[in-house]
Scaffold this motif. Structure first.
Motif, mmCIF file in Angstrom:
data_model
loop_
_atom_site.group_PDB
_atom_site.id
_atom_site.type_symbol
_atom_site.label_atom_id
_atom_site.label_comp_id
_atom_site.label_asym_id
_atom_site.label_seq_id
_atom_site.Cartn_x
_atom_site.Cartn_y
_atom_site.Cartn_z
ATOM 1 N N GLN A 54 0.815 -1.214 0.000
ATOM 2 C CA GLN A 54 0.000 0.000 0.000
ATOM 3 C C GLN A 54 0.849 1.265 0.000
ATOM 4 O OE1 GLN A 54 -2.470 -0.541 3.449
ATOM 5 N NE2 GLN A 54 -3.694 -2.165 2.504
ATOM 6 N N ARG A 55 2.077 1.161 0.484
ATOM 7 C CA ARG A 55 2.952 2.328 0.560
ATOM 8 C C ARG A 55 3.781 2.537 -0.701
ATOM 9 N NH1 ARG A 55 6.068 1.846 6.179
ATOM 10 N NH2 ARG A 55 6.916 3.849 5.444
ATOM 11 N N LEU A 56 3.633 1.647 -1.691
ATOM 12 C CA LEU A 56 4.369 1.826 -2.943
ATOM 13 C C LEU A 56 3.878 3.095 -3.642
ATOM 14 C CD1 LEU A 56 4.308 -1.842 -4.268
ATOM 15 C CD2 LEU A 56 6.333 -0.598 -3.483
ATOM 16 N N PRO A 57 4.770 3.908 -4.181
ATOM 17 C CA PRO A 57 4.339 5.140 -4.857
ATOM 18 C C PRO A 57 3.632 4.834 -6.175
ATOM 19 C CG PRO A 57 6.704 4.807 -5.142
ATOM 20 C CD PRO A 57 6.248 3.754 -4.183
ATOM 21 N N ALA A 58 2.496 5.458 -6.397
ATOM 22 C CA ALA A 58 1.731 5.253 -7.627
ATOM 23 C C ALA A 58 2.318 6.089 -8.754
ATOM 24 C CB ALA A 58 0.268 5.632 -7.405
ATOM 25 N N MET A 59 2.563 5.467 -9.897
ATOM 26 C CA MET A 59 3.129 6.185 -11.037
ATOM 27 C C MET A 59 2.223 7.342 -11.460
ATOM 28 S SD MET A 59 4.581 2.991 -13.316
ATOM 29 C CE MET A 59 5.333 4.038 -14.556
ATOM 30 N N GLY A 60 0.901 7.115 -11.391
ATOM 31 C CA GLY A 60 -0.039 8.164 -11.784
ATOM 32 C C GLY A 60 0.067 9.413 -10.937
ATOM 33 N N TYR A 105 12.690 6.651 -11.729
ATOM 34 C CA TYR A 105 12.867 5.506 -10.845
ATOM 35 C C TYR A 105 12.927 5.951 -9.380
ATOM 36 C CZ TYR A 105 14.034 2.584 -14.930
ATOM 37 O OH TYR A 105 13.993 1.893 -16.111
ATOM 38 N N GLU A 106 13.587 7.078 -9.125
ATOM 39 C CA GLU A 106 13.698 7.557 -7.747
ATOM 40 C C GLU A 106 12.324 7.836 -7.152
ATOM 41 O OE1 GLU A 106 16.236 10.943 -7.876
ATOM 42 O OE2 GLU A 106 17.988 9.804 -8.577
ATOM 43 N N ALA A 107 11.423 8.354 -7.976
ATOM 44 C CA ALA A 107 10.083 8.700 -7.479
ATOM 45 C C ALA A 107 9.125 7.517 -7.482
ATOM 46 C CB ALA A 107 9.501 9.829 -8.325
ATOM 47 N N CYS A 108 9.252 6.645 -8.464
ATOM 48 C CA CYS A 108 8.199 5.654 -8.709
ATOM 49 C C CYS A 108 8.603 4.203 -8.484
ATOM 50 C CB CYS A 108 7.689 5.783 -10.151
ATOM 51 S SG CYS A 108 7.044 7.404 -10.583
ATOM 52 N N ALA A 109 9.880 3.897 -8.412
ATOM 53 C CA ALA A 109 10.324 2.509 -8.271
ATOM 54 C C ALA A 109 10.842 2.263 -6.862
ATOM 55 C CB ALA A 109 11.408 2.189 -9.290
ATOM 56 N N ARG A 110 10.627 1.057 -6.387
ATOM 57 C CA ARG A 110 11.153 0.662 -5.092
ATOM 58 C C ARG A 110 11.860 -0.690 -5.230
ATOM 59 N NH1 ARG A 110 10.632 5.120 -4.613
ATOM 60 N NH2 ARG A 110 9.531 6.375 -3.054
ATOM 61 N N PRO A 111 13.007 -0.860 -4.587
ATOM 62 C CA PRO A 111 13.711 -2.150 -4.667
ATOM 63 C C PRO A 111 12.982 -3.212 -3.859
ATOM 64 C CG PRO A 111 14.827 -0.673 -3.132
ATOM 65 C CD PRO A 111 13.732 0.127 -3.769
#
Length: 326
Positions: A54-60, A105-111
């Motif tokens: 739920q805490r993953l940043p949404a690309m939109g 990637y910094e804003a929208c991707a998580r490892p």
């Protein structure tokens, strides 16, 4: 190599796409995994808790940042406000690469740490209460399509996208953005109905489509799938105790996955890798432009107040050797 997993809801496409991502991680390959489904299940399938997912940043939610980065110094794009989901790159555009670091990637991707390594996970984001009754889900996936239009990936690099269920992908040109599409189908009439739709819609676009039969219990199921999809049937998979444990939130180490399922994942990777020599960047760019012009004429010009056909750079072809602007 860009790979899509599609199928009707409940077919197992998210499970199989997550297994494929895990498998690629064990090879040490760079992987970007994207959850583009309205039901956001890829994160949990990769081992995240519900809270973490739920805490993953949404690309939109970061569409402005994405547009600003990709626009670069492209003189044909007068402002980010005139960029739509199909806007193609041109001279001066910034491109995305699988291995690099960049603001998107910094804003929208998580490892995500897996048994075999680390992958980048990106998600469109779920429908929110504010979206209900007023928003179309394709407005969420627009960020994914825009990124795919500007993505340059090479051999041994993988982008795996868990797509929307059914034939929803055809509401945009995103279905042409992949080197190969795996359609996950159960051995039932309803299960193969999406295949027939997908095959018909994609017929004129050179889409490489392979069927993965899921929940197969015996030879009769295999014979049924073969009779319906012919040579498009790549392989079949059945019950997995490993998957059942994963769905309960208690996945064993990935090395304990059953041998037949491990062989199936190797076959999927071989099918993906085999498409590399068939890449046609000119066709890829041409189809990108085709859908952009359709969207511009249908709604884009009116919504932005601009002639979006002017964004097309007729001399530009997206290629593996292209370099992004600074």
């Amino acid at each position: 190599m860009k790979t899509a997993f599609v199928g009707k809801g409940g077919s197992g496409k998210t499970t199989l796409s997550s297994l494929f991502v895990r498998h690629l991680a064990t090879t040490g390959s760079p992987v970007v995994a994207v959850d583009a489904d309205i039901n956001q299940h890829l994160g949990p399938a990769l081992g995240l808790t519900d809270r973490e997912a739920q805490r993953l940043p949404a690309m939109g939610d970061h569409l402005g940042l994405i547009k600003n980065h990709l626009r670069g110094s492209n003189p044909r794009i007068t402002s980010t406000e005139t960029m739509i989901k199909t806007t193609p790159p041109g001279e001066g555009s910034r491109l995305l690469r699988v291995r690099e670091g960049n603001p998107v990637y910094e804003a929208c991707a998580r490892p995500v740490e897996l048994d075999g390594g680390t992958v980048r996970l990106m998600v469109t984001g779920p429908f929110t209460e504010a979206d209900l009754g007023v928003a179309c889900y394709h407005s969420k996936t627009g960020a994914v399509e825009l990124c795919l239009n500007h993505l340059v990936d090479g051999q041994g690099e993988y982008v795996v996208v868990d797509m929307t269920a059914g034939s929803d992908s055809f509401a945009s040109g995103m279905f042409t953005r992949f080197d190969i599409t795996f359609l996950v189908a159960e051995p039932t009439r309803k299960g193969i109905s999406v295949y027939h739709q997908y095959k018909e819609y994609a017929r004129d676009f050179g889409v490489t489509l392979k069927v993965v039969g899921n929940k197969v219990q015996g030879q009769d199921d295999i014979d049924f799938l073969r009779s319906e999809v012919g040579d498009d049937l790549l392989l079949t998979v059945g019950h997995s105790d490993w998957v059942r444990a994963m769905e309960k939130g208690r996945p064993p180490r990935f090395e304990e996955l059953e041998d037949d399922n491990r062989r199936a994942l190797n076959a999927l990777q071989a099918a993906v890798d085999a498409t590399y020599e068939q890449r046609d960047w000119e066709r890829y760019t041409r189809q990108m432009v085709h859908f952009h012009l359709k969207n511009a004429q249908s709604w884009g010009n009116e919504r932005t107040g601009a002639d979006l056909a002017a964004q097309v750079d007729p001399a530009f072809v997206l290629r593996e050797a292209e370099t992004a602007t600074a």
